[in-house]
Write a protein that holds these residues in place. Structure first.
Motif, PDB file in Angstrom:
ATOM      1  N   VAL A   1       5.396   8.421  -3.079  1.00  0.00           N
ATOM      2  CA  VAL A   1       6.184   7.207  -3.211  1.00  0.00           C
ATOM      3  C   VAL A   1       7.281   7.218  -2.153  1.00  0.00           C
ATOM      4  O   VAL A   1       8.049   8.180  -2.053  1.00  0.00           O
ATOM      5  N   PHE A   2       7.339   6.129  -1.379  1.00  0.00           N
ATOM      6  CA  PHE A   2       8.344   5.994  -0.334  1.00  0.00           C
ATOM      7  C   PHE A   2       9.119   4.708  -0.564  1.00  0.00           C
ATOM      8  O   PHE A   2       8.530   3.653  -0.773  1.00  0.00           O
TER       9      PHE A   2
ATOM     10  N   LYS B   1      10.084   6.837  14.998  1.00  0.00           N
ATOM     11  CA  LYS B   1      10.799   7.642  14.007  1.00  0.00           C
ATOM     12  C   LYS B   1      11.744   6.812  13.156  1.00  0.00           C
ATOM     13  O   LYS B   1      12.054   7.181  12.027  1.00  0.00           O
ATOM     14  N   GLU B   2      12.201   5.698  13.681  1.00  0.00           N
ATOM     15  CA  GLU B   2      13.163   4.860  12.965  1.00  0.00           C
ATOM     16  C   GLU B   2      12.515   3.798  12.086  1.00  0.00           C
ATOM     17  O   GLU B   2      13.205   3.159  11.290  1.00  0.00           O
ATOM     18  N   TYR B   3      11.211   3.579  12.210  1.00  0.00           N
ATOM     19  CA  TYR B   3      10.524   2.611  11.350  1.00  0.00           C
ATOM     20  C   TYR B   3      10.702   3.045   9.898  1.00  0.00           C
ATOM     21  O   TYR B   3      10.625   4.236   9.579  1.00  0.00           O
ATOM     22  N   GLU B   4      10.902   2.085   9.001  1.00  0.00           N
ATOM     23  CA  GLU B   4      11.049   2.373   7.579  1.00  0.00           C
ATOM     24  C   GLU B   4       9.932   1.701   6.794  1.00  0.00           C
ATOM     25  O   GLU B   4       9.535   0.576   7.110  1.00  0.00           O
ATOM     26  N   TYR B   5       9.466   2.383   5.771  1.00  0.00           N
ATOM     27  CA  TYR B   5       8.368   1.885   4.945  1.00  0.00           C
ATOM     28  C   TYR B   5       8.696   2.043   3.468  1.00  0.00           C
ATOM     29  O   TYR B   5       9.382   2.975   3.061  1.00  0.00           O
TER      30      TYR B   5
ATOM     31  N   LEU C   1      -3.089   2.117   7.072  1.00  0.00           N
ATOM     32  CA  LEU C   1      -2.181   1.175   6.412  1.00  0.00           C
ATOM     33  C   LEU C   1      -0.815   1.151   7.098  1.00  0.00           C
ATOM     34  O   LEU C   1      -0.217   0.082   7.278  1.00  0.00           O
ATOM     35  N   LEU C   2      -0.312   2.308   7.477  1.00  0.00           N
ATOM     36  CA  LEU C   2       0.967   2.362   8.178  1.00  0.00           C
ATOM     37  C   LEU C   2       0.874   1.666   9.534  1.00  0.00           C
ATOM     38  O   LEU C   2       1.789   0.939   9.931  1.00  0.00           O
ATOM     39  N   LYS C   3      -0.226   1.891  10.227  1.00  0.00           N
ATOM     40  CA  LYS C   3      -0.427   1.264  11.542  1.00  0.00           C
ATOM     41  C   LYS C   3      -0.476  -0.255  11.408  1.00  0.00           C
ATOM     42  O   LYS C   3       0.174  -0.970  12.166  1.00  0.00           O
ATOM     43  N   ARG C   4      -1.195  -0.753  10.416  1.00  0.00           N
ATOM     44  CA  ARG C   4      -1.328  -2.202  10.224  1.00  0.00           C
ATOM     45  C   ARG C   4       0.015  -2.852   9.885  1.00  0.00           C
ATOM     46  O   ARG C   4       0.288  -3.959  10.318  1.00  0.00           O
ATOM     47  N   SER C   5       0.821  -2.167   9.068  1.00  0.00           N
ATOM     48  CA  SER C   5       2.085  -2.778   8.642  1.00  0.00           C
ATOM     49  C   SER C   5       3.171  -2.706   9.702  1.00  0.00           C
ATOM     50  O   SER C   5       4.176  -3.372   9.597  1.00  0.00           O
ATOM     51  N   SER C   6       2.966  -1.894  10.732  1.00  0.00           N
ATOM     52  CA  SER C   6       3.977  -1.829  11.779  1.00  0.00           C
ATOM     53  C   SER C   6       3.759  -2.927  12.793  1.00  0.00           C
ATOM     54  O   SER C   6       4.560  -3.214  13.620  1.00  0.00           O
TER      55      SER C   6
END
Length: 183
Positions: A130-131, A159-163, A178-183
């Protein structure tokens, strides 16, 4: 545990304890992360000793200890009950109430007590990641530990991207996609 207490160990963690607790105090050593559900015993304290001699002490309660030796900060989150935290550098004991977290720098052991989201702090024991507004650098570190791989960020901007996300049974590839798509 020999006294009936329960412990969940997170990835790359090590817990050392005796076959039987012989002294009045029940003492274990932890390197890594563990969630403790300690059986109440008003006469005999339960102590968790981490690297750098941080001691978490209780008679019976539930708490999470995150003390990976390679990390700059250790954190202890109290889910239920009461605990005391001591280090070589703290003259007085720090006491926590349910829902609080203490953060200690592993080198200086300077304590900071804050309110904690116990769900986020302890969801790992139920197989969840959980993030909540977590930096990608921290997520990469947790993914590396959980999946036993090295996740390296090549651009400092990343490094500064937040999820904010919750992962349960996704593979590493699914999570990275999923992380790649949401960025």
């Amino acid at each position: 545990m020999p006294d009936g207490s329960k412990v969940w160990l997170n990835a790359q963690s090590k817990l050392t304890y005796p076959m039987q607790f012989k002294d009045k105090e029940r003492t274990v050593q932890l390197s890594g992360e563990a969630y403790f559900s300690v059986v109440a015993d008003r006469k005999n304290r339960f102590n968790v000793v981490t690297p750098n001699d941080i001691t978490i002490s209780a008679y019976g309660t539930e708490f999470n200890v995150n003390a990976y030796q390679e990390e700059p900060d250790y954190s202890i989150t109290l889910a239920k009950g009461h605990i005391e935290v001591t280090t070589a550098n703290i003259v007085n004991k720090e006491e926590l109430e349910a829902g609080q977290k203490i953060i200690l720098n592993s080198k200086t052991s300077n304590p900071i007590i804050v309110e904690a989201d116990t769900y986020v702090e302890t969801a790992w024991k139920d197989g969840k990641m959980v993030f909540r507004r977590e930096k990608l650098e921290t997520i990469a570190q947790k993914l590396s530990r959980r999946f036993g791989v090295i996740v390296q960020l090549e651009d400092n901007v990343l490094k500064e991207y937040e999820y904010t996300a919750t992962f349960t049974d996704e593979t590493l590839e699914d999570i990275l996609d999923l992380l790649k798509r949401s960025s």
